[in-house]
Enzyme design. Structure first.
Site, PDB file in Angstrom:
ATOM      1  N   GLN A  33      65.012  -0.029  60.632  1.00  0.00           N
ATOM      2  CA  GLN A  33      64.923  -1.487  60.844  1.00  0.00           C
ATOM      3  C   GLN A  33      65.909  -1.906  61.929  1.00  0.00           C
ATOM      4  O   GLN A  33      67.053  -1.434  61.954  1.00  0.00           O
ATOM      5  CB  GLN A  33      65.235  -2.234  59.533  1.00  0.00           C
ATOM      6  CG  GLN A  33      65.030  -3.743  59.634  1.00  0.00           C
ATOM      7  CD  GLN A  33      65.290  -4.453  58.295  1.00  0.00           C
ATOM      8  OE1 GLN A  33      65.759  -3.847  57.334  1.00  0.00           O
ATOM      9  NE2 GLN A  33      64.986  -5.743  58.260  1.00  0.00           N
ATOM     10  N   HIS A  89      60.040  -8.451  57.906  1.00  0.00           N
ATOM     11  CA  HIS A  89      58.777  -8.602  58.641  1.00  0.00           C
ATOM     12  C   HIS A  89      57.881  -7.401  58.382  1.00  0.00           C
ATOM     13  O   HIS A  89      58.357  -6.302  58.101  1.00  0.00           O
ATOM     14  CB  HIS A  89      59.021  -8.756  60.145  1.00  0.00           C
ATOM     15  CG  HIS A  89      59.878  -7.679  60.728  1.00  0.00           C
ATOM     16  ND1 HIS A  89      61.254  -7.687  60.619  1.00  0.00           N
ATOM     17  CD2 HIS A  89      59.563  -6.538  61.381  1.00  0.00           C
ATOM     18  CE1 HIS A  89      61.750  -6.605  61.192  1.00  0.00           C
ATOM     19  NE2 HIS A  89      60.744  -5.880  61.657  1.00  0.00           N
ATOM     20  N   HIS A 133      54.858  -5.127  60.214  1.00  0.00           N
ATOM     21  CA  HIS A 133      54.208  -4.772  61.485  1.00  0.00           C
ATOM     22  C   HIS A 133      52.724  -4.492  61.233  1.00  0.00           C
ATOM     23  O   HIS A 133      52.392  -3.724  60.308  1.00  0.00           O
ATOM     24  CB  HIS A 133      54.777  -3.471  62.045  1.00  0.00           C
ATOM     25  CG  HIS A 133      56.219  -3.504  62.444  1.00  0.00           C
ATOM     26  ND1 HIS A 133      56.628  -3.603  63.762  1.00  0.00           N
ATOM     27  CD2 HIS A 133      57.356  -3.432  61.712  1.00  0.00           C
ATOM     28  CE1 HIS A 133      57.956  -3.567  63.817  1.00  0.00           C
ATOM     29  NE2 HIS A 133      58.416  -3.471  62.588  1.00  0.00           N
ATOM     30  N   ASP A 192      54.630  -8.815  68.853  1.00  0.00           N
ATOM     31  CA  ASP A 192      55.866  -8.084  69.137  1.00  0.00           C
ATOM     32  C   ASP A 192      56.073  -8.072  70.661  1.00  0.00           C
ATOM     33  O   ASP A 192      55.151  -7.819  71.423  1.00  0.00           O
ATOM     34  CB  ASP A 192      55.748  -6.653  68.598  1.00  0.00           C
ATOM     35  CG  ASP A 192      57.089  -5.955  68.514  1.00  0.00           C
ATOM     36  OD1 ASP A 192      57.508  -5.617  67.399  1.00  0.00           O
ATOM     37  OD2 ASP A 192      57.721  -5.745  69.569  1.00  0.00           O
ATOM     38  N   ILE A 193      57.320  -8.351  71.054  1.00  0.00           N
ATOM     39  CA  ILE A 193      57.619  -8.457  72.486  1.00  0.00           C
ATOM     40  C   ILE A 193      57.581  -7.086  73.175  1.00  0.00           C
ATOM     41  O   ILE A 193      57.369  -6.986  74.385  1.00  0.00           O
ATOM     42  CB  ILE A 193      58.987  -9.155  72.671  1.00  0.00           C
ATOM     43  CG1 ILE A 193      59.118  -9.753  74.048  1.00  0.00           C
ATOM     44  CG2 ILE A 193      60.147  -8.231  72.345  1.00  0.00           C
ATOM     45  CD1 ILE A 193      60.295 -10.721  74.168  1.00  0.00           C
TER      46      ILE A 193
HETATM   47  P1  5GP Z   1      62.022  -3.372  63.061  1.00  0.00           P
HETATM   48  O1  5GP Z   1      62.576  -2.173  63.750  1.00  0.00           O
HETATM   49  O2  5GP Z   1      63.162  -4.272  62.613  1.00  0.00           O
HETATM   50  O3  5GP Z   1      61.048  -3.074  61.970  1.00  0.00           O
HETATM   51  O4  5GP Z   1      61.178  -4.144  64.158  1.00  0.00           O
HETATM   52  C1  5GP Z   1      61.638  -5.213  64.919  1.00  0.00           C
HETATM   53  C2  5GP Z   1      60.599  -5.516  65.974  1.00  0.00           C
HETATM   54  O5  5GP Z   1      60.899  -6.792  66.523  1.00  0.00           O
HETATM   55  C3  5GP Z   1      60.575  -4.512  67.146  1.00  0.00           C
HETATM   56  O6  5GP Z   1      59.275  -3.928  67.221  1.00  0.00           O
HETATM   57  C4  5GP Z   1      60.917  -5.369  68.359  1.00  0.00           C
HETATM   58  O7  5GP Z   1      60.191  -5.005  69.514  1.00  0.00           O
HETATM   59  C5  5GP Z   1      60.586  -6.780  67.885  1.00  0.00           C
HETATM   60  N1  5GP Z   1      61.406  -7.825  68.509  1.00  0.00           N
HETATM   61  C6  5GP Z   1      62.758  -7.803  68.681  1.00  0.00           C
HETATM   62  N2  5GP Z   1      63.167  -8.945  69.268  1.00  0.00           N
HETATM   63  C7  5GP Z   1      62.045  -9.700  69.468  1.00  0.00           C
HETATM   64  C8  5GP Z   1      61.839 -10.991  70.046  1.00  0.00           C
HETATM   65  O8  5GP Z   1      62.748 -11.680  70.498  1.00  0.00           O
HETATM   66  N3  5GP Z   1      60.556 -11.448  70.072  1.00  0.00           N
HETATM   67  C9  5GP Z   1      59.516 -10.714  69.581  1.00  0.00           C
HETATM   68  N4  5GP Z   1      58.297 -11.259  69.674  1.00  0.00           N
HETATM   69  N5  5GP Z   1      59.681  -9.491  69.031  1.00  0.00           N
HETATM   70  C10 5GP Z   1      60.932  -8.987  68.977  1.00  0.00           C
END
Ligand code: 5GP
Ligand code: ZN
Length: 142
Positions: free
Chosen positions: A96, A102, A104, A33-34
């Site tokens: 989300q 995805h 985590h 995660d970035i």
């Molecule tokens: P969600 O909130 O959808 O469960 O999590 C999305 C995750 O993707 C977040 O933790 C965010 O930091 C990560 N993320 C968003 N854009 C990018 C990206 O361009 N590269 C990477 N490696 N992670 C990303």
């Protein structure tokens, strides 16, 4: 693999956007995660695009879970956390933010804040070093 619109995870899967990968097979890609919630925060992503669990195909989900288990062991070996959180969010109401399914994997230490989303970008050099350690631990478990 078909790219879906501007989906950032489809771009990472296709190699059109950079990511610090720890594992790849025919159905999944796993990368850091970035904006990690902790060092070693991994996202396990199916190569096929579907937004959430409701659009998921079973084959992809089973592989994501099998690889989550393998990577969990590698995180334990590489980083020795006190615990490991596994999260998966479906829909904006659940928090989300990237609408490509995805999982985590977040190494946790006693006393950590338990947030799912990190606040700061991790420097690329630190991500690269962490990804190399996790990938090495995965190779050891092969
Ligand atoms: P969600 O909130 O959808 O469960 O999590 C999305 C995750 O993707 C977040 O933790 C965010 O930091 C990560 N993320 C968003 N854009 C990018 C990206 O361009 N590269 C990477 N490696 N992670 C990303
Ligand atoms: Zn996508």
């Amino acid at each position: 693999m078909a790219l879906i619109g501007d989906c950032i995870f489809c771009k990472i899967v296709a190699g059109l956007a950079p990511a610090h990968r720890v594992h790849e097979d025919d159905l999944t890609v796993s990368f850091l995660d970035i904006k990690p919630a902790s060092r070693g925060h991994v996202l396990v992503v199916p190569k096929r695009h579907f937004a959430d669990v409701f659009g998921a195909d079973e084959e992809s989900l089973l592989r994501v879970m099998a690889n989550s288990r393998r990577i969990a062991h590698a995180l334990k070996g590489a980083l020795a956390p006190d615990g490991l959180a596994v999260h998966q969010l479906n829909g904006a109401a659940a928090g989300q933010s990237v609408f490509h399914y995805h999982v985590h994997l977040i190494p946790r230490r006693i006393g950590d804040s338990s947030g799912l989303h990190g606040r700061a970008l991790m420097p690329a050099s630190e991500l690269a070093e962490t990804a190399a350690r996790i990938a090495a631990a995965l190779r050891k478990s092969d």
